[in-house]
Design a protein around this motif. Structure first.
Motif, PDB file in Angstrom:
ATOM      1  N   GLY A  99       0.920  -1.185  -0.004  1.00  0.00           N
ATOM      2  CA  GLY A  99       0.037   0.041  -0.029  1.00  0.00           C
ATOM      3  C   GLY A  99       0.857   1.085   0.028  1.00  0.00           C
ATOM      4  N   TYR A 100       0.271   2.214  -0.852  1.00  0.00           N
ATOM      5  CA  TYR A 100       1.246   3.382  -0.940  1.00  0.00           C
ATOM      6  C   TYR A 100       0.080   4.789  -0.601  1.00  0.00           C
ATOM      7  CZ  TYR A 100       4.984   1.338  -3.193  1.00  0.00           C
ATOM      8  OH  TYR A 100       5.958   0.510  -3.547  1.00  0.00           O
ATOM      9  N   ASN A 101       0.675   5.862  -0.299  1.00  0.00           N
ATOM     10  CA  ASN A 101      -0.206   6.968  -0.480  1.00  0.00           C
ATOM     11  C   ASN A 101       0.179   8.074  -1.323  1.00  0.00           C
ATOM     12  OD1 ASN A 101      -1.482   9.659   0.375  1.00  0.00           O
ATOM     13  ND2 ASN A 101      -2.496   8.662   2.080  1.00  0.00           N
ATOM     14  N   THR A 102      -0.860   8.135  -2.463  1.00  0.00           N
ATOM     15  CA  THR A 102      -0.181   9.447  -3.314  1.00  0.00           C
ATOM     16  C   THR A 102      -0.978  10.796  -3.334  1.00  0.00           C
ATOM     17  OG1 THR A 102      -1.537   8.584  -5.203  1.00  0.00           O
ATOM     18  CG2 THR A 102       0.242   7.281  -4.938  1.00  0.00           C
ATOM     19  N   ASP A 103      -1.757  10.740  -2.408  1.00  0.00           N
ATOM     20  CA  ASP A 103      -2.662  11.929  -2.179  1.00  0.00           C
ATOM     21  C   ASP A 103      -1.863  13.032  -1.708  1.00  0.00           C
ATOM     22  OD1 ASP A 103      -5.093  10.890  -3.033  1.00  0.00           O
ATOM     23  OD2 ASP A 103      -5.457  10.106  -0.856  1.00  0.00           O
ATOM     24  N   GLY A 104      -1.088  12.866  -0.892  1.00  0.00           N
ATOM     25  CA  GLY A 104      -0.264  13.974  -0.109  1.00  0.00           C
ATOM     26  C   GLY A 104       0.738  14.655  -0.996  1.00  0.00           C
ATOM     27  N   LEU A 105       1.377  13.813  -1.705  1.00  0.00           N
ATOM     28  CA  LEU A 105       2.432  14.131  -2.572  1.00  0.00           C
ATOM     29  C   LEU A 105       1.753  14.779  -3.823  1.00  0.00           C
ATOM     30  CD1 LEU A 105       5.307  14.637  -3.424  1.00  0.00           C
ATOM     31  CD2 LEU A 105       5.384  12.236  -4.416  1.00  0.00           C
ATOM     32  N   GLY A 106       0.783  14.211  -4.281  1.00  0.00           N
ATOM     33  CA  GLY A 106      -0.270  14.805  -5.299  1.00  0.00           C
ATOM     34  C   GLY A 106      -0.515  16.063  -5.106  1.00  0.00           C
ATOM     35  N   PHE A 107      -0.963  16.670  -3.861  1.00  0.00           N
ATOM     36  CA  PHE A 107      -1.385  17.812  -3.545  1.00  0.00           C
ATOM     37  C   PHE A 107      -0.247  18.715  -3.520  1.00  0.00           C
ATOM     38  CE2 PHE A 107      -1.269  21.333  -0.808  1.00  0.00           C
ATOM     39  CZ  PHE A 107      -2.411  22.053  -1.151  1.00  0.00           C
ATOM     40  N   VAL A 108       1.095  18.226  -3.057  1.00  0.00           N
ATOM     41  CA  VAL A 108       2.079  19.235  -3.086  1.00  0.00           C
ATOM     42  C   VAL A 108       2.524  19.460  -4.542  1.00  0.00           C
ATOM     43  CG1 VAL A 108       4.706  19.385  -2.471  1.00  0.00           C
ATOM     44  CG2 VAL A 108       3.098  18.473  -0.725  1.00  0.00           C
ATOM     45  N   ARG A 109       2.629  18.569  -5.533  1.00  0.00           N
ATOM     46  CA  ARG A 109       3.033  18.684  -6.819  1.00  0.00           C
ATOM     47  C   ARG A 109       2.126  19.607  -7.508  1.00  0.00           C
ATOM     48  NH1 ARG A 109       4.633  12.752  -9.754  1.00  0.00           N
ATOM     49  NH2 ARG A 109       6.197  12.427  -8.254  1.00  0.00           N
ATOM     50  N   SER A 110       0.659  19.492  -7.239  1.00  0.00           N
ATOM     51  CA  SER A 110      -0.463  20.539  -7.544  1.00  0.00           C
ATOM     52  C   SER A 110      -0.105  21.918  -7.282  1.00  0.00           C
ATOM     53  CB  SER A 110      -1.695  19.941  -7.267  1.00  0.00           C
ATOM     54  OG  SER A 110      -2.690  20.914  -7.626  1.00  0.00           O
ATOM     55  N   LEU A 111       0.210  21.933  -5.875  1.00  0.00           N
ATOM     56  CA  LEU A 111       0.406  23.329  -5.461  1.00  0.00           C
ATOM     57  C   LEU A 111       1.673  23.853  -6.055  1.00  0.00           C
ATOM     58  CD1 LEU A 111      -0.026  25.495  -3.083  1.00  0.00           C
ATOM     59  CD2 LEU A 111       1.775  24.226  -1.725  1.00  0.00           C
ATOM     60  N   GLU A 112       2.762  23.256  -6.185  1.00  0.00           N
ATOM     61  CA  GLU A 112       4.077  23.817  -6.587  1.00  0.00           C
ATOM     62  C   GLU A 112       3.983  24.037  -8.397  1.00  0.00           C
ATOM     63  OE1 GLU A 112       7.316  21.341  -4.929  1.00  0.00           O
ATOM     64  OE2 GLU A 112       6.934  22.530  -3.032  1.00  0.00           O
ATOM     65  N   GLU A 113       3.207  23.261  -8.791  1.00  0.00           N
ATOM     66  CA  GLU A 113       2.840  23.707 -10.235  1.00  0.00           C
ATOM     67  C   GLU A 113       2.164  24.959 -10.509  1.00  0.00           C
ATOM     68  OE1 GLU A 113       2.065  20.028 -13.097  1.00  0.00           O
ATOM     69  OE2 GLU A 113       0.013  20.955 -12.786  1.00  0.00           O
ATOM     70  N   ALA A 114       1.249  25.237  -9.485  1.00  0.00           N
ATOM     71  CA  ALA A 114       0.370  26.525  -9.483  1.00  0.00           C
ATOM     72  C   ALA A 114       1.287  27.535  -9.159  1.00  0.00           C
ATOM     73  CB  ALA A 114      -0.962  26.398  -8.788  1.00  0.00           C
ATOM     74  N   VAL A 115       2.266  27.494  -8.138  1.00  0.00           N
ATOM     75  CA  VAL A 115       2.804  28.725  -7.226  1.00  0.00           C
ATOM     76  C   VAL A 115       4.249  28.503  -7.343  1.00  0.00           C
ATOM     77  CG1 VAL A 115       0.677  28.930  -6.108  1.00  0.00           C
ATOM     78  CG2 VAL A 115       2.711  27.790  -5.065  1.00  0.00           C
ATOM     79  N   GLY A 116       4.886  27.518  -7.742  1.00  0.00           N
ATOM     80  CA  GLY A 116       6.298  27.291  -7.912  1.00  0.00           C
ATOM     81  C   GLY A 116       6.864  26.796  -6.589  1.00  0.00           C
ATOM     82  N   THR A 117       8.201  26.695  -6.185  1.00  0.00           N
ATOM     83  CA  THR A 117       8.741  26.214  -5.192  1.00  0.00           C
ATOM     84  C   THR A 117       9.554  27.231  -4.152  1.00  0.00           C
ATOM     85  OG1 THR A 117      10.727  25.888  -6.086  1.00  0.00           O
ATOM     86  CG2 THR A 117       9.326  23.832  -6.222  1.00  0.00           C
ATOM     87  N   ASN A 118       9.021  28.456  -4.503  1.00  0.00           N
ATOM     88  CA  ASN A 118       9.492  29.524  -3.497  1.00  0.00           C
ATOM     89  C   ASN A 118       8.726  29.726  -2.381  1.00  0.00           C
ATOM     90  OD1 ASN A 118      12.085  29.614  -4.901  1.00  0.00           O
ATOM     91  ND2 ASN A 118      11.125  30.863  -6.390  1.00  0.00           N
TER      92      ASN A 118
END
Ligand code: SKM
Length: 269
Positions: A99-118
């Protein structure tokens, strides 16, 4: 042999996962099928056993089974163990289920795609302390966001997550509303907007200028919370990105290929 995958949940008819994964199978010329399966809580264990026996390559798990499925799996990824929730099951070469959880990382990728990593040092307010908030909180900390406050109606639930995380603080929804001006990023994880179109965790009257406001609900795309934030001039992050990215990370676990997330986000936005 054709590979097959599934998403299990109760209810399940609303899921866009079958459409999303089939779009990627076509795009990447994968000979695979992905089906929605309605599994009720009382048949979860039998469903897992059956899918294992039938040789399914993997499946997604949605509400309400993300925590309940854990005892029926053979192994858990470290992150999923911390999060206490599984949304992706992989059948390994020896037939065991991990079992894995991809929800949390999915959220972080989505956030950083929208606003960058700064934006990692901005004060981040996570609203809600349920399973989704827990997964997102662990992924945020693993990705370097440490200035976290979790706000919940029952403060003890928020406090319990903070204790496990080892960083951040907890407060009530009322306190969060009063102190709103100090937060640069808001992440809405409660079901406000999903069940009751007019419910809001608190008013956004004191929202900071240039705030980033995210919601994890993707249907409807614009929740009352996001609408209010947009009226205040905030940068909005809808739940679509998280949904697509959690699916893409699951796809990578199953098929070792990276699917086209941009095309999918455009399709369901
Ligand atoms: O975590 C995801 C899950 O993998 C699939 C899903 C769906 O199909 O609606 C929603 C989320 O719970």
């Amino acid at each position: 042999m054709k590979k097959w995958f599934a998403v299990i949940g109760d209810p399940i008819h609303h899921s866009k996962s079958p459409e999303m994964h089939h779009f990627w199978y076509d795009d990447l010329q994968e000979d695979a099928a992905y089906v929605p399966i309605h599994v009720t809580p009382d048949t979860l264990e039998q469903a897992v056993t059956s899918m294992k026996v039938l040789g399914i390559s993997g499946w997604n798990v949605t509400i309400p089974h993300k925590e309940a499925i854990i005892p029926f799996l053979d192994e858990l990824d470290e992150q999923a163990k911390h999060m206490g929730a599984v949304n992706t099951v992989v059948r390994q070469a020896d037939g065991t289920l991990k079992g894995y959880n991809t929800d949390g990382l999915g959220f972080v990728r989505s956030l950083e795609e929208a606003v960058g990593t700064n934006e990692k040092n901005r004060a981040l307010l996570l609203i809600g302390a349920g399973g989704a908030a827990r997964g997102i909180a662990f992924a945020l900390v693993a990705s370097g966001y440490t200035n976290i406050t979790i706000a919940n109606r029952t403060v003890e639930k928020a406090q319990a997550i903070i204790q496990e995380l080892g960083v951040g603080q907890a407060c009530s929804l009322v306190e969060a509303g009063e102190q709103l001006a100090q937060y640069g990023i808001l992440v809405q994880t409660t079901s406000a907007g999903l069940n009751d179109a007019f419910s809001m965790p608190f008013s956004l009257d004191h929202l900071a200028a240039h705030a980033i406001v995210a919601d994890i609900v993707y249907n409807p795309l614009m929740t009352p919370f996001l609408e209010a934030a947009q009226q205040k001039g905030a940068t909005i992050v809808t739940g679509v990105g998280m949904f697509v990215h959690q699916g893409a990370i699951a796809y990578e676990h199953w098929l070792q290929k990276t699917p086209n997330t941009n095309a999918m986000i455009a399709r369901i936005t």
